[in-house]
Design a protein around this motif. Structure first.
Motif, PDB file in Angstrom:
ATOM      1  N   ALA A 103      53.791  42.824  12.663  1.00  0.00           N
ATOM      2  CA  ALA A 103      53.995  42.012  13.866  1.00  0.00           C
ATOM      3  C   ALA A 103      52.917  42.281  14.914  1.00  0.00           C
ATOM      4  O   ALA A 103      52.507  41.377  15.650  1.00  0.00           O
ATOM      5  CB  ALA A 103      55.373  42.292  14.452  1.00  0.00           C
ATOM      6  N   LEU A 104      52.462  43.524  14.971  1.00  0.00           N
ATOM      7  CA  LEU A 104      51.442  43.904  15.950  1.00  0.00           C
ATOM      8  C   LEU A 104      50.015  43.684  15.439  1.00  0.00           C
ATOM      9  O   LEU A 104      49.057  43.856  16.188  1.00  0.00           O
ATOM     10  CB  LEU A 104      51.606  45.376  16.331  1.00  0.00           C
ATOM     11  N   LYS A 105      49.887  43.346  14.152  1.00  0.00           N
ATOM     12  CA  LYS A 105      48.581  43.197  13.495  1.00  0.00           C
ATOM     13  C   LYS A 105      47.781  44.486  13.607  1.00  0.00           C
ATOM     14  O   LYS A 105      46.600  44.493  13.952  1.00  0.00           O
ATOM     15  CB  LYS A 105      47.812  42.019  14.069  1.00  0.00           C
ATOM     16  N   ARG A 106      48.474  45.594  13.344  1.00  0.00           N
ATOM     17  CA  ARG A 106      47.879  46.934  13.372  1.00  0.00           C
ATOM     18  C   ARG A 106      48.225  47.620  12.061  1.00  0.00           C
ATOM     19  O   ARG A 106      49.152  47.223  11.362  1.00  0.00           O
ATOM     20  CB  ARG A 106      48.465  47.748  14.518  1.00  0.00           C
ATOM     21  N   SER A 107      47.521  48.688  11.755  1.00  0.00           N
ATOM     22  CA  SER A 107      47.834  49.439  10.540  1.00  0.00           C
ATOM     23  C   SER A 107      49.116  50.239  10.763  1.00  0.00           C
ATOM     24  O   SER A 107      49.501  50.519  11.907  1.00  0.00           O
ATOM     25  CB  SER A 107      46.693  50.397  10.194  1.00  0.00           C
ATOM     26  N   GLU A 108      49.768  50.594   9.670  1.00  0.00           N
ATOM     27  CA  GLU A 108      50.981  51.405   9.765  1.00  0.00           C
ATOM     28  C   GLU A 108      50.664  52.764  10.382  1.00  0.00           C
ATOM     29  O   GLU A 108      51.440  53.284  11.182  1.00  0.00           O
ATOM     30  CB  GLU A 108      51.611  51.579   8.381  1.00  0.00           C
ATOM     31  N   GLU A 109      49.522  53.323  10.024  1.00  0.00           N
ATOM     32  CA  GLU A 109      49.116  54.629  10.545  1.00  0.00           C
ATOM     33  C   GLU A 109      48.923  54.579  12.057  1.00  0.00           C
ATOM     34  O   GLU A 109      49.389  55.450  12.787  1.00  0.00           O
ATOM     35  CB  GLU A 109      47.816  55.074   9.860  1.00  0.00           C
ATOM     36  N   SER A 110      48.249  53.545  12.529  1.00  0.00           N
ATOM     37  CA  SER A 110      48.015  53.384  13.960  1.00  0.00           C
ATOM     38  C   SER A 110      49.331  53.195  14.710  1.00  0.00           C
ATOM     39  O   SER A 110      49.547  53.778  15.781  1.00  0.00           O
ATOM     40  CB  SER A 110      47.104  52.179  14.203  1.00  0.00           C
ATOM     41  N   THR A 111      50.208  52.392  14.138  1.00  0.00           N
ATOM     42  CA  THR A 111      51.511  52.137  14.752  1.00  0.00           C
ATOM     43  C   THR A 111      52.340  53.408  14.805  1.00  0.00           C
ATOM     44  O   THR A 111      52.960  53.723  15.825  1.00  0.00           O
ATOM     45  CB  THR A 111      52.258  51.043  13.965  1.00  0.00           C
ATOM     46  N   LYS A 112      52.331  54.158  13.714  1.00  0.00           N
ATOM     47  CA  LYS A 112      53.083  55.417  13.654  1.00  0.00           C
ATOM     48  C   LYS A 112      52.551  56.419  14.673  1.00  0.00           C
ATOM     49  O   LYS A 112      53.327  57.084  15.364  1.00  0.00           O
ATOM     50  CB  LYS A 112      53.011  55.995  12.240  1.00  0.00           C
ATOM     51  N   ASP A 113      51.230  56.511  14.786  1.00  0.00           N
ATOM     52  CA  ASP A 113      50.615  57.440  15.739  1.00  0.00           C
ATOM     53  C   ASP A 113      50.965  57.075  17.177  1.00  0.00           C
ATOM     54  O   ASP A 113      51.258  57.943  17.996  1.00  0.00           O
ATOM     55  CB  ASP A 113      49.100  57.467  15.568  1.00  0.00           C
ATOM     56  N   ARG A 114      50.942  55.786  17.490  1.00  0.00           N
ATOM     57  CA  ARG A 114      51.265  55.358  18.858  1.00  0.00           C
ATOM     58  C   ARG A 114      52.743  55.602  19.167  1.00  0.00           C
ATOM     59  O   ARG A 114      53.090  56.026  20.273  1.00  0.00           O
ATOM     60  CB  ARG A 114      50.911  53.876  19.047  1.00  0.00           C
ATOM     61  N   ALA A 115      53.609  55.351  18.195  1.00  0.00           N
ATOM     62  CA  ALA A 115      55.040  55.597  18.393  1.00  0.00           C
ATOM     63  C   ALA A 115      55.290  57.083  18.623  1.00  0.00           C
ATOM     64  O   ALA A 115      56.090  57.466  19.483  1.00  0.00           O
ATOM     65  CB  ALA A 115      55.832  55.101  17.193  1.00  0.00           C
ATOM     66  N   LYS A 116      54.603  57.918  17.881  1.00  0.00           N
ATOM     67  CA  LYS A 116      54.747  59.363  18.038  1.00  0.00           C
ATOM     68  C   LYS A 116      54.257  59.801  19.421  1.00  0.00           C
ATOM     69  O   LYS A 116      54.881  60.632  20.071  1.00  0.00           O
ATOM     70  CB  LYS A 116      53.955  60.086  16.951  1.00  0.00           C
ATOM     71  N   ALA A 117      53.164  59.223  19.888  1.00  0.00           N
ATOM     72  CA  ALA A 117      52.628  59.564  21.212  1.00  0.00           C
ATOM     73  C   ALA A 117      53.591  59.157  22.321  1.00  0.00           C
ATOM     74  O   ALA A 117      53.667  59.802  23.355  1.00  0.00           O
ATOM     75  CB  ALA A 117      51.278  58.865  21.409  1.00  0.00           C
ATOM     76  N   ASP A 118      54.356  58.083  22.085  1.00  0.00           N
ATOM     77  CA  ASP A 118      55.333  57.602  23.072  1.00  0.00           C
ATOM     78  C   ASP A 118      56.735  58.156  22.828  1.00  0.00           C
ATOM     79  O   ASP A 118      57.696  57.714  23.443  1.00  0.00           O
ATOM     80  CB  ASP A 118      55.390  56.066  23.061  1.00  0.00           C
ATOM     81  N   SER A 119      56.856  59.093  21.902  1.00  0.00           N
ATOM     82  CA  SER A 119      58.145  59.725  21.544  1.00  0.00           C
ATOM     83  C   SER A 119      59.182  58.709  21.079  1.00  0.00           C
ATOM     84  O   SER A 119      60.358  58.801  21.427  1.00  0.00           O
ATOM     85  CB  SER A 119      58.695  60.536  22.713  1.00  0.00           C
ATOM     86  N   LEU A 120      58.741  57.741  20.278  1.00  0.00           N
ATOM     87  CA  LEU A 120      59.642  56.753  19.700  1.00  0.00           C
ATOM     88  C   LEU A 120      59.955  57.124  18.270  1.00  0.00           C
ATOM     89  O   LEU A 120      59.106  57.650  17.556  1.00  0.00           O
ATOM     90  CB  LEU A 120      58.994  55.367  19.702  1.00  0.00           C
ATOM     91  N   SER A 121      61.170  56.832  17.860  1.00  0.00           N
ATOM     92  CA  SER A 121      61.497  57.019  16.441  1.00  0.00           C
ATOM     93  C   SER A 121      61.568  55.647  15.789  1.00  0.00           C
ATOM     94  O   SER A 121      62.166  54.722  16.328  1.00  0.00           O
ATOM     95  CB  SER A 121      62.832  57.764  16.284  1.00  0.00           C
TER      96      SER A 121
END
Length: 76
Positions: free
Chosen positions: A53-71
Motif C-alpha cells: 500500500a505504501l509502495k515501499r519494501s517490506e524491510e523499509s516498512t518494518k524498520d520504520r514501524a520499529k523506529a516508531d514503536s509500532l507492532s
C-alpha cells in the motif's frame, strides 16, 4: 566510435549517464506515509499488505514501524 560500457565504467565516463536515472532507494518518509503506516498497523494489517500500500519494501516498512514503536501483525 562505440565504446564498451565496461570501459566507460572503468574510466568514469558512465557516471554522467547514470545521473539521469530515477533511483527509489532510501527515499525519506513523508508525513502522509507515516500516518498511513500508523493507521494500517493499528488496524492489524499484515506487513506485506502495508508495504504494498505504501509502495515501499517490506524491510523499509518494518524498520520504520520499529523506529516508531509500532507492532505489525504477522499473518500466516
Amino acid at each position: 566510435m562505440r565504446v564498451c560500457w565496461r570501459i566507460r565504467l572503468r574510466h568514469g565516463i558512465a557516471s554522467a549517464m547514470s545521473e539521469d536515472r530515477f533511483e527509489r532507494h532510501r527515499q525519506p518518509w513523508t508525513t502522509d506515509e507515516i500516518q498511513k503506516l500508523h493507521t494500517l498497523a493499528k488496524k492489524g494489517i499484515a506487513l506485506k499488505a502495508i508495504a504494498k500500500a505504501l509502495k515501499r519494501s517490506e524491510e523499509s516498512t518494518k524498520d520504520r514501524a520499529k523506529a516508531d514503536s509500532l507492532s505489525i501483525a504477522k499473518l500466516r
